[in-house]
Design a protein around this motif. Sequence first.
Motif, PDB file in Angstrom:
ATOM      1  N   PHE A 147      -4.275  -5.617 -10.058  1.00  0.00           N
ATOM      2  CA  PHE A 147      -5.568  -4.951 -10.091  1.00  0.00           C
ATOM      3  C   PHE A 147      -6.037  -4.538  -8.686  1.00  0.00           C
ATOM      4  O   PHE A 147      -6.877  -3.632  -8.561  1.00  0.00           O
ATOM      5  N   LEU A 148      -5.512  -5.159  -7.657  1.00  0.00           N
ATOM      6  CA  LEU A 148      -5.984  -4.922  -6.294  1.00  0.00           C
ATOM      7  C   LEU A 148      -5.908  -3.466  -5.848  1.00  0.00           C
ATOM      8  O   LEU A 148      -6.819  -2.992  -5.159  1.00  0.00           O
ATOM      9  N   PRO A 149      -4.866  -2.688  -6.188  1.00  0.00           N
ATOM     10  CA  PRO A 149      -4.823  -1.288  -5.733  1.00  0.00           C
ATOM     11  C   PRO A 149      -5.996  -0.431  -6.196  1.00  0.00           C
ATOM     12  O   PRO A 149      -6.281   0.593  -5.570  1.00  0.00           O
TER      13      PRO A 149
ATOM     14  N   VAL B 232      -8.474   0.380  -3.497  1.00  0.00           N
ATOM     15  CA  VAL B 232      -8.053   1.185  -2.356  1.00  0.00           C
ATOM     16  C   VAL B 232      -8.589   2.601  -2.506  1.00  0.00           C
ATOM     17  O   VAL B 232      -8.631   3.156  -3.607  1.00  0.00           O
ATOM     18  N   SER B 233      -9.000   3.186  -1.407  1.00  0.00           N
ATOM     19  CA  SER B 233      -9.487   4.560  -1.421  1.00  0.00           C
ATOM     20  C   SER B 233      -8.357   5.517  -1.766  1.00  0.00           C
ATOM     21  O   SER B 233      -7.224   5.366  -1.298  1.00  0.00           O
ATOM     22  N   TYR B 234      -8.672   6.527  -2.576  1.00  0.00           N
ATOM     23  CA  TYR B 234      -7.683   7.544  -2.932  1.00  0.00           C
ATOM     24  C   TYR B 234      -7.228   8.308  -1.689  1.00  0.00           C
ATOM     25  O   TYR B 234      -6.069   8.690  -1.579  1.00  0.00           O
ATOM     26  N   VAL B 235      -8.138   8.529  -0.763  1.00  0.00           N
ATOM     27  CA  VAL B 235      -7.782   9.255   0.458  1.00  0.00           C
ATOM     28  C   VAL B 235      -6.809   8.442   1.291  1.00  0.00           C
ATOM     29  O   VAL B 235      -5.788   8.957   1.780  1.00  0.00           O
TER      30      VAL B 235
ATOM     31  N   THR C 147       3.238   9.177  -8.391  1.00  0.00           N
ATOM     32  CA  THR C 147       3.400   7.761  -8.025  1.00  0.00           C
ATOM     33  C   THR C 147       2.162   7.197  -7.354  1.00  0.00           C
ATOM     34  O   THR C 147       1.792   6.048  -7.595  1.00  0.00           O
ATOM     35  N   VAL C 148       1.494   7.983  -6.524  1.00  0.00           N
ATOM     36  CA  VAL C 148       0.285   7.456  -5.886  1.00  0.00           C
ATOM     37  C   VAL C 148      -0.810   7.238  -6.909  1.00  0.00           C
ATOM     38  O   VAL C 148      -1.548   6.242  -6.852  1.00  0.00           O
ATOM     39  N   ARG C 149      -0.937   8.134  -7.889  1.00  0.00           N
ATOM     40  CA  ARG C 149      -1.946   7.937  -8.940  1.00  0.00           C
ATOM     41  C   ARG C 149      -1.573   6.752  -9.830  1.00  0.00           C
ATOM     42  O   ARG C 149      -2.456   5.999 -10.264  1.00  0.00           O
ATOM     43  N   LEU C 150      -0.286   6.576 -10.127  1.00  0.00           N
ATOM     44  CA  LEU C 150       0.143   5.423 -10.910  1.00  0.00           C
ATOM     45  C   LEU C 150      -0.205   4.122 -10.207  1.00  0.00           C
ATOM     46  O   LEU C 150      -0.699   3.166 -10.828  1.00  0.00           O
ATOM     47  N   TRP C 151       0.059   4.057  -8.923  1.00  0.00           N
ATOM     48  CA  TRP C 151      -0.204   2.836  -8.164  1.00  0.00           C
ATOM     49  C   TRP C 151      -1.697   2.531  -8.099  1.00  0.00           C
ATOM     50  O   TRP C 151      -2.111   1.375  -8.113  1.00  0.00           O
ATOM     51  N   LEU C 152      -2.513   3.558  -8.046  1.00  0.00           N
ATOM     52  CA  LEU C 152      -3.947   3.366  -7.874  1.00  0.00           C
ATOM     53  C   LEU C 152      -4.667   2.965  -9.154  1.00  0.00           C
ATOM     54  O   LEU C 152      -5.606   2.162  -9.115  1.00  0.00           O
ATOM     55  N   GLN C 153      -4.249   3.487 -10.304  1.00  0.00           N
ATOM     56  CA  GLN C 153      -5.061   3.296 -11.496  1.00  0.00           C
ATOM     57  C   GLN C 153      -4.418   2.443 -12.590  1.00  0.00           C
ATOM     58  O   GLN C 153      -5.101   2.075 -13.552  1.00  0.00           O
TER      59      GLN C 153
ATOM     60  N   ALA D  19      -3.411   8.330  -0.410  1.00  0.00           N
ATOM     61  CA  ALA D  19      -2.727   9.621  -0.322  1.00  0.00           C
ATOM     62  C   ALA D  19      -2.124   9.835   1.065  1.00  0.00           C
ATOM     63  O   ALA D  19      -0.993  10.326   1.197  1.00  0.00           O
ATOM     64  N   LEU D  20      -2.831   9.440   2.098  1.00  0.00           N
ATOM     65  CA  LEU D  20      -2.305   9.603   3.454  1.00  0.00           C
ATOM     66  C   LEU D  20      -1.124   8.670   3.706  1.00  0.00           C
ATOM     67  O   LEU D  20      -0.171   9.035   4.409  1.00  0.00           O
ATOM     68  N   ILE D  21      -1.178   7.466   3.151  1.00  0.00           N
ATOM     69  CA  ILE D  21      -0.040   6.542   3.293  1.00  0.00           C
ATOM     70  C   ILE D  21       1.186   7.106   2.596  1.00  0.00           C
ATOM     71  O   ILE D  21       2.301   7.070   3.135  1.00  0.00           O
ATOM     72  N   TRP D  22       1.010   7.617   1.398  1.00  0.00           N
ATOM     73  CA  TRP D  22       2.135   8.210   0.658  1.00  0.00           C
ATOM     74  C   TRP D  22       2.712   9.421   1.417  1.00  0.00           C
ATOM     75  O   TRP D  22       3.915   9.609   1.441  1.00  0.00           O
TER      76      TRP D  22
END
Length: 322
Positions: free
Chosen positions: A132-134, A137-140, A188-194, A143-146
């Motif tokens: 649940f922790l991700p 995290v801010s989407y911005v 993948t970034v959206r999967l990790w976030l939500q 996205a920059l990390i990815w």
Amino acid sequence: MSTTTTRGVAQPAPAEASPARPRRGLRGNPTFNFWLFTGPFLVGLAIFVFVPIVWSIWLSFFDARFTVTPSKFIGLDNYKSMLTNSNFTGSLVTFTVFAALIVPLTWALSLGLAMLVHRLRFMRAFFRSVFFLPTAVSYVAAALIWKMSIFTGVRFGLMNTVLGWFGVENIAYLSDPNPPWYWLVIVTVRLWLQSGFYMILFLAALQNIPAELYEAAAIDGAKPGWQTFRYITLPQLRATSTAVILLLLVAAYQAFDEFFNIVTTKATWGQTPLMVLYKTALGENQDYGAGSAGAVILTVLICAVTLLQGKFMGFGRGEDSK
């Protein structure tokens, strides 16, 4: 008044004590307490949500360039302009591809994580928190990390480094749209976030399934695994699955941060509806009228898709009407 006789002398009977009346003041008034606690939130909701919505609808019928207080009424011209805008209609195609990828993948991943965590016998709270922790995290930032660390497109990027161990050449994930490797980055970034958020929803639904159903299925000869999942678990998760899919569709329509920070803004394949509206209303022309019209069109489209999806999947339908 009744009397009593004591040694031949009549004495008045003691008066009965009247029941104490409850004190009614501001603190004991439930109506006052309701408005005291909800009033500030309703005022904020009206100022920051309802008023902007009404103002946006009003602006959509006016020629509002570089001003939010126009005076020239143009009717439906802004709506015609947005519906014939190739960037706006093309962004709907981008959304369709994005939704076709992200909705089923997030649904399957979050359900799979929920079932794994639900079956754990130890450290369940730890893994639930880790997945649940991700969501915090801010989407911005994600996205920059990815973009700058994992999928940089150079040999120093994490993904290309791992692929290099197996002899795979460097892949330009974002600069080469053919093949479309950029979808791997965005999805993948959206999967990790939500996924963690929807995992919690499925986990709560799994905990509400009666254990007697699985015991009865075992007595009837149902094999644990796919049969119990298909005929017991999945039907019991119908309402939760419908809600998750609706939330995923609405979130897909509102995709902005990852596209804006990962994709080059000049790329036609990276235009989402919100990005087009952002450029229309806050770009060089600052056409608030056309931007408001596009926002109204997008809102109506979201409502229509949500209602159709809910009707198709039976959202809100009672058990007897299934």
